[in-house]
Design an enzyme around this catalytic site. Sequence first.
Site, short mmCIF file in Angstrom:
data_model
loop_
_atom_site.label_atom_id
_atom_site.label_comp_id
_atom_site.label_asym_id
_atom_site.label_seq_id
_atom_site.Cartn_x
_atom_site.Cartn_y
_atom_site.Cartn_z
N LYS A 1 0.86 -1.20 0.00
CA LYS A 1 0.00 0.00 0.00
C LYS A 1 0.89 1.24 0.00
CE LYS A 1 -4.17 -1.76 2.13
NZ LYS A 1 -3.84 -3.14 1.73
N HIS B 1 -14.46 -13.26 -4.51
CA HIS B 1 -14.95 -14.54 -3.98
C HIS B 1 -16.34 -14.81 -4.51
CE1 HIS B 1 -12.43 -12.36 -1.08
NE2 HIS B 1 -11.77 -13.49 -1.06
N ASP C 1 -1.29 -2.16 -4.17
CA ASP C 1 -2.71 -2.16 -3.78
C ASP C 1 -3.35 -0.81 -4.12
OD1 ASP C 1 -2.68 -4.69 -2.68
OD2 ASP C 1 -2.59 -4.02 -0.60
N ARG D 1 -4.84 -6.46 -11.24
CA ARG D 1 -5.81 -7.07 -10.33
C ARG D 1 -7.10 -6.26 -10.41
NH1 ARG D 1 -4.33 -6.29 -4.31
NH2 ARG D 1 -2.72 -7.84 -4.72
P1 FAD Z 1 -18.63 -9.83 -2.22
O1 FAD Z 1 -19.95 -9.60 -2.88
O2 FAD Z 1 -18.23 -8.93 -1.13
O3 FAD Z 1 -18.57 -11.30 -1.68
C1 FAD Z 1 -18.94 -12.44 -2.44
C2 FAD Z 1 -18.99 -13.64 -1.51
O4 FAD Z 1 -17.71 -13.92 -0.98
C3 FAD Z 1 -19.85 -13.42 -0.26
O5 FAD Z 1 -21.20 -13.71 -0.50
C4 FAD Z 1 -19.20 -14.37 0.73
O6 FAD Z 1 -19.61 -15.69 0.47
C5 FAD Z 1 -17.76 -14.27 0.39
N1 FAD Z 1 -17.08 -13.21 1.18
C6 FAD Z 1 -16.70 -11.99 0.74
N2 FAD Z 1 -16.07 -11.30 1.72
C7 FAD Z 1 -16.05 -12.10 2.79
C8 FAD Z 1 -15.52 -11.97 4.10
N3 FAD Z 1 -14.88 -10.85 4.49
N4 FAD Z 1 -15.67 -13.00 4.96
C9 FAD Z 1 -16.27 -14.13 4.57
N5 FAD Z 1 -16.79 -14.32 3.33
C10 FAD Z 1 -16.69 -13.33 2.46
N6 FAD Z 1 -9.93 -3.84 -2.46
C11 FAD Z 1 -9.39 -2.64 -2.69
O7 FAD Z 1 -10.09 -1.64 -2.61
N7 FAD Z 1 -8.07 -2.51 -3.01
C12 FAD Z 1 -7.25 -3.58 -3.15
O8 FAD Z 1 -6.06 -3.42 -3.45
C13 FAD Z 1 -7.81 -4.86 -2.93
N8 FAD Z 1 -7.06 -5.98 -3.07
C14 FAD Z 1 -7.66 -7.19 -2.99
C15 FAD Z 1 -6.92 -8.34 -3.22
C16 FAD Z 1 -7.54 -9.58 -3.24
C17 FAD Z 1 -6.73 -10.79 -3.53
C18 FAD Z 1 -8.94 -9.68 -2.98
C19 FAD Z 1 -9.65 -10.99 -3.03
C20 FAD Z 1 -9.66 -8.56 -2.69
C21 FAD Z 1 -9.04 -7.32 -2.67
N9 FAD Z 1 -9.76 -6.17 -2.36
C22 FAD Z 1 -9.18 -4.95 -2.57
C23 FAD Z 1 -11.10 -6.27 -1.73
C24 FAD Z 1 -12.22 -6.24 -2.74
O9 FAD Z 1 -12.30 -4.95 -3.30
C25 FAD Z 1 -13.56 -6.58 -2.08
O10 FAD Z 1 -13.84 -5.65 -1.09
C26 FAD Z 1 -13.60 -7.98 -1.47
O11 FAD Z 1 -12.90 -8.90 -2.24
C27 FAD Z 1 -15.04 -8.48 -1.35
O12 FAD Z 1 -15.63 -8.50 -2.62
P2 FAD Z 1 -16.02 -9.82 -3.43
O13 FAD Z 1 -15.64 -9.57 -4.85
O14 FAD Z 1 -15.40 -11.01 -2.83
O15 FAD Z 1 -17.59 -9.86 -3.41
#
Ligand code: FAD
Length: 310
Positions: free
Chosen positions: A100, A229, A136, A186
């Site tokens: 970051k 996810h 990030d 990413r």
């Molecule tokens: P969501 O709709 O939030 O989740 C989909 C499903 O995943 C949910 O229904 C649940 O089953 C599961 N899930 C999601 N979050 C959780 C949790 N915390 N605990 C348990 N289950 C969960 N964001 C940034 O702003 N900047 C970055 O640099 C950044 N880097 C990232 C790097 C990686 C490898 C990942 C995976 C995420 C990163 N993020 C970053 C975070 C991202 O922006 C989202 O906030 C986060 O990934 C949740 O979004 P989602 O796409 O998983 O969907």
Amino acid sequence: MSLLRQPILLLSRSDRLQDLLTRLPATARMVAGYVAGTGTDDVLAVAEELAADGLSTSLDHLGEDTRELHQADATVAAYLELLGHLPARGLSRSAEVSVKLSAIGLALPDGDRVALENARTICRAARNAGTTITVDMEDHTTTDATLGVLRELRKDFPETGAVLQAQLHRTLDDCRGLAHEGSRVRLCKGAYAAPESVAWTDPNDVDRAFVRCLKILMAGQGHPMIATHDPTLIEVALALAGRHRRPQGSYEFQMLYGVRPEEQRRLAAAGEHVRVYVPYGSQWYPYLVRRMAERPRNLSLFITSLVSKR
Ligand code: FAD
């Protein structure tokens, strides 16, 4: 994402809540679910375990919004120490680091220059260790500065990974600009609160924006890193890989340590390249609050455990 997301995210800036939570035993259990531990040895051990299961990693030294130069220096030193261990531990191929810019000086006076110099130092150490870094993406007010630093870094270190947040209106254009050969990008939904003037705030709109961005990245010449996810978006990504005849490994899936671990292993077993983002260190508070904002059920579990086991 939900109506609770923005209020929960505001808590990530509360020093009083941070002080309170840090002292509670229930917090330690929650932290352990998402954070590899506090020290370099802890994160290396987790990276080795994941590598043995066929999973790559991106290791993140926790900390952000650094207001003191010595803290930024300490963060750089922590990354150099970590990177120095990767070759001997056999992790150069599977582990990279995520950085970051606000942790290495972006918020300081003359922050762009400080962060760029510090990022260059980390990039050099990563290259010496046989690996890469990904920068990030943070709060939307830092997007221009972050992409500016990334552009400069890539002149000497073109392998440096970028991060784009689908929730921002600007990101479609940023995807077009970054979908070129050799460009590691990413794509995530975005973990920070952002106003309607710059971002989609309805979760369904964010999902649709993610798909539009993904279409550009998967059709392009770069290396998309699909950080979600979300089962539907993972299916869309696999369908786009098929449509564009992308071989496995010309893109990768990324997920957070502790979130959907079975899905991480299922995709890897199917031959997909899967990278797990593994945070470590003592400054876990804002990271944990963002994870709770993504899944308010975590917050209610946490509050229940506070009430019952304090
Ligand atoms: P969501 O709709 O939030 O989740 C989909 C499903 O995943 C949910 O229904 C649940 O089953 C599961 N899930 C999601 N979050 C959780 C949790 N915390 N605990 C348990 N289950 C969960 N964001 C940034 O702003 N900047 C970055 O640099 C950044 N880097 C990232 C790097 C990686 C490898 C990942 C995976 C995420 C990163 N993020 C970053 C975070 C991202 O922006 C989202 O906030 C986060 O990934 C949740 O979004 P989602 O796409 O998983 O969907």
